[in-house]
Design an enzyme around this catalytic site. Structure first.
Site, mmCIF file in Angstrom:
data_model
loop_
_atom_site.group_PDB
_atom_site.id
_atom_site.type_symbol
_atom_site.label_atom_id
_atom_site.label_comp_id
_atom_site.label_asym_id
_atom_site.label_seq_id
_atom_site.Cartn_x
_atom_site.Cartn_y
_atom_site.Cartn_z
ATOM 1 N N GLN A 11 -3.168 15.517 -6.776
ATOM 2 C CA GLN A 11 -2.585 15.213 -8.090
ATOM 3 C C GLN A 11 -1.425 14.261 -7.911
ATOM 4 O OE1 GLN A 11 -1.980 18.650 -10.761
ATOM 5 N NE2 GLN A 11 0.140 17.944 -11.094
ATOM 6 N N ASP A 42 5.007 28.574 -10.478
ATOM 7 C CA ASP A 42 6.159 27.660 -10.451
ATOM 8 C C ASP A 42 7.411 28.477 -10.178
ATOM 9 O OD1 ASP A 42 7.612 25.335 -12.876
ATOM 10 O OD2 ASP A 42 7.324 25.184 -10.703
ATOM 11 N N LYS A 91 4.556 17.534 -0.885
ATOM 12 C CA LYS A 91 4.874 16.481 -1.856
ATOM 13 C C LYS A 91 5.234 15.191 -1.128
ATOM 14 C CE LYS A 91 6.705 19.866 -5.110
ATOM 15 N NZ LYS A 91 7.911 20.494 -5.657
ATOM 16 N N LYS A 102 15.718 25.746 -17.791
ATOM 17 C CA LYS A 102 15.065 26.456 -16.667
ATOM 18 C C LYS A 102 15.831 26.208 -15.367
ATOM 19 C CE LYS A 102 11.430 24.492 -14.755
ATOM 20 N NZ LYS A 102 10.071 23.986 -14.405
ATOM 21 N N ASP A 103 16.227 24.972 -15.140
ATOM 22 C CA ASP A 103 16.862 24.622 -13.861
ATOM 23 C C ASP A 103 18.286 25.150 -13.768
ATOM 24 O OD1 ASP A 103 15.192 21.423 -13.193
ATOM 25 O OD2 ASP A 103 14.570 23.506 -12.922
ATOM 26 N N GLU A 148 0.874 -1.170 0.000
ATOM 27 C CA GLU A 148 0.000 0.000 0.000
ATOM 28 C C GLU A 148 0.918 1.228 0.000
ATOM 29 O OE1 GLU A 148 -2.681 0.188 3.299
ATOM 30 O OE2 GLU A 148 -3.733 -1.668 2.784
ATOM 31 N N HIS A 174 12.280 21.488 -3.488
ATOM 32 C CA HIS A 174 12.509 20.043 -3.688
ATOM 33 C C HIS A 174 13.235 19.801 -4.995
ATOM 34 C CE1 HIS A 174 11.139 16.081 -5.352
ATOM 35 N NE2 HIS A 174 11.805 15.737 -4.256
ATOM 36 N N TYR A 215 5.076 11.099 -7.548
ATOM 37 C CA TYR A 215 4.847 11.862 -6.315
ATOM 38 C C TYR A 215 3.470 12.508 -6.312
ATOM 39 C CZ TYR A 215 6.949 15.483 -9.283
ATOM 40 O OH TYR A 215 7.261 16.325 -10.311
ATOM 41 N N HIS A 265 12.680 22.935 -6.988
ATOM 42 C CA HIS A 265 11.409 23.554 -7.358
ATOM 43 C C HIS A 265 10.475 23.701 -6.165
ATOM 44 C CE1 HIS A 265 12.118 21.479 -11.487
ATOM 45 N NE2 HIS A 265 12.836 22.589 -11.346
ATOM 46 N N ASN A 314 1.993 12.841 -9.875
ATOM 47 C CA ASN A 314 2.940 13.141 -10.953
ATOM 48 C C ASN A 314 3.858 11.956 -11.150
ATOM 49 O OD1 ASN A 314 1.888 15.737 -11.155
ATOM 50 N ND2 ASN A 314 3.336 16.571 -9.659
HETATM 51 C C1 LIG Z 1 5.385 19.936 -12.573
HETATM 52 C C2 LIG Z 1 4.438 19.806 -13.731
HETATM 53 C C3 LIG Z 1 4.862 19.943 -15.042
HETATM 54 N N1 LIG Z 1 3.971 19.821 -16.070
HETATM 55 C C4 LIG Z 1 4.466 19.944 -17.433
HETATM 56 C C5 LIG Z 1 5.159 21.267 -17.724
HETATM 57 C C6 LIG Z 1 6.221 20.898 -18.736
HETATM 58 O O1 LIG Z 1 5.677 20.951 -20.046
HETATM 59 C C7 LIG Z 1 6.560 19.449 -18.412
HETATM 60 C C8 LIG Z 1 7.846 19.305 -17.625
HETATM 61 O O2 LIG Z 1 7.767 20.170 -16.508
HETATM 62 P P1 LIG Z 1 9.053 20.449 -15.656
HETATM 63 O O3 LIG Z 1 10.241 20.637 -16.542
HETATM 64 O O4 LIG Z 1 8.711 21.547 -14.665
HETATM 65 O O5 LIG Z 1 9.200 19.057 -14.872
HETATM 66 P P2 LIG Z 1 10.270 18.756 -13.728
HETATM 67 O O6 LIG Z 1 11.563 19.446 -13.968
HETATM 68 O O7 LIG Z 1 10.252 17.295 -13.529
HETATM 69 O O8 LIG Z 1 9.614 19.462 -12.456
HETATM 70 C C9 LIG Z 1 9.263 18.748 -11.282
HETATM 71 O O9 LIG Z 1 10.440 18.371 -10.681
HETATM 72 C C10 LIG Z 1 10.670 18.622 -9.312
HETATM 73 C C11 LIG Z 1 11.455 17.481 -8.763
HETATM 74 C C12 LIG Z 1 9.499 18.924 -8.485
HETATM 75 O O10 LIG Z 1 9.526 18.762 -7.265
HETATM 76 C C13 LIG Z 1 8.328 19.548 -9.099
HETATM 77 O O11 LIG Z 1 7.163 18.883 -8.675
HETATM 78 C C14 LIG Z 1 8.312 19.659 -10.550
HETATM 79 O O12 LIG Z 1 8.641 21.001 -10.791
HETATM 80 O O13 LIG Z 1 5.467 18.949 -17.617
HETATM 81 C C15 LIG Z 1 2.629 19.558 -15.857
HETATM 82 O O14 LIG Z 1 1.843 19.450 -16.813
HETATM 83 N N2 LIG Z 1 2.187 19.439 -14.568
HETATM 84 C C16 LIG Z 1 3.034 19.545 -13.493
HETATM 85 O O15 LIG Z 1 2.580 19.396 -12.345
#
Ligand SMILES: Cc1cn([C@H]2C[C@H](O)[C@@H](COP(=O)(O)OP(=O)(O)O[C@H]3O[C@H](C)C(=O)[C@H](O)[C@H]3O)O2)c(=O)[nH]c1=O
Length: 185
Positions: free
Chosen positions: A47, A144, A73, A170-171, A29, A120, A133, A63, A49
């Site tokens: 939600q 964001d 989270k 971005k990062d 579980e 995070h 998550y 983030h 992810n």
């Molecule tokens: C976070 C998120 C992203 N997206 C879309 C937006 C972009 O087109 C694509 C990739 O997004 P991003 O580059 O922000 O994904 P990560 O770099 O994995 O970001 C995550 O990574 C770190 C570890 C985190 O803790 C956050 O929850 C989250 O920001 O997914 C969505 O549609 N919904 C969402 O909730």
């Protein structure tokens, strides 16, 4: 059913659900509202992810979402292994700017609970690592926000040489802690 461990940042906890193994494999579980409530953790997740990172050294973070879309989270790793990091960015916290880093993996079955008020991020330690998550607020791209993964004032050792790291553009451009607006009291 649920093992809950504190970390050096008291609000960041490591949660390990029970895994029932047998000759077929296992059952677990991975989230139970009731088990969390019995452990004193009552969060409303809205939600789920799921990300896949192909290369070792994929770093996603640091983030968070700004209020009113700040997210708690609950992170877990069904395949592969990550170093999962949470940074306290609550302006009045005695641990402001401090971080915890914990290995989560399909093998150790650990989860990390990262509450609102913490940035995070994670780096993958195996290829084809998947991270799933739960979050307690919906995605709000206009809220964001990010914090520099390599801010020397925080001093995170990601455990891999910088040249091994794969990040989104971005990062690579988030502000350092000193320039970060104080989103959380
Ligand atoms: C976070 C998120 C992203 N997206 C879309 C937006 C972009 O087109 C694509 C990739 O997004 P991003 O580059 O922000 O994904 P990560 O770099 O994995 O970001 C995550 O990574 C770190 C570890 C985190 O803790 C956050 O929850 C989250 O920001 O997914 C969505 O549609 N919904 C969402 O909730």
């Amino acid at each position: 059913m649920l093992q809950v461990e504190a970390t050096a940042l008291p609000e960041v906890r490591i949660i390990t659900p029970k895994r029932f193994g047998d000759h077929r494999g296992f059952f677990s579980e991975t989230y139970s509202r009731q088990a969390f409530a019995e452990a004193g953790i009552t969060l409303d997740f809205v939600q789920d992810n799921h990300s896949l990172s192909a290369a070792v050294g994929t770093l996603r973070g640091l983030h968070f979402q700004a209020p009113p879309f700040a997210q708690d989270k609950l992170i877990r790793v069904p395949r592969g292994r990550i170093l999962d990091v949470a940074v306290d960015i609550r302006a009045s916290s005695p641990h402001f700017g401090k971080f915890v880093a914990v290995e989560l993996s399909a093998e150790n079955w650990r989860q990390m609970l990262v509450p609102v008020g913490f940035a995070h991020g994670f780096v993958t330690l195996e290829p084809d690592t998947e991270v799933i998550y739960k979050v307690s607020a919906p995605y709000a791209p206009e809220h964001d926000r990010g914090l520099a993964y390599d801010d020397p004032a925080i001093g995170i050792d990601w455990g891999l040489p910088a040249e091994w790291l794969t990040l989104s553009d971005k990062d690579r451009r988030h502000p350092r802690l000193a320039e970060l607006p104080r989103y959380f009291a």
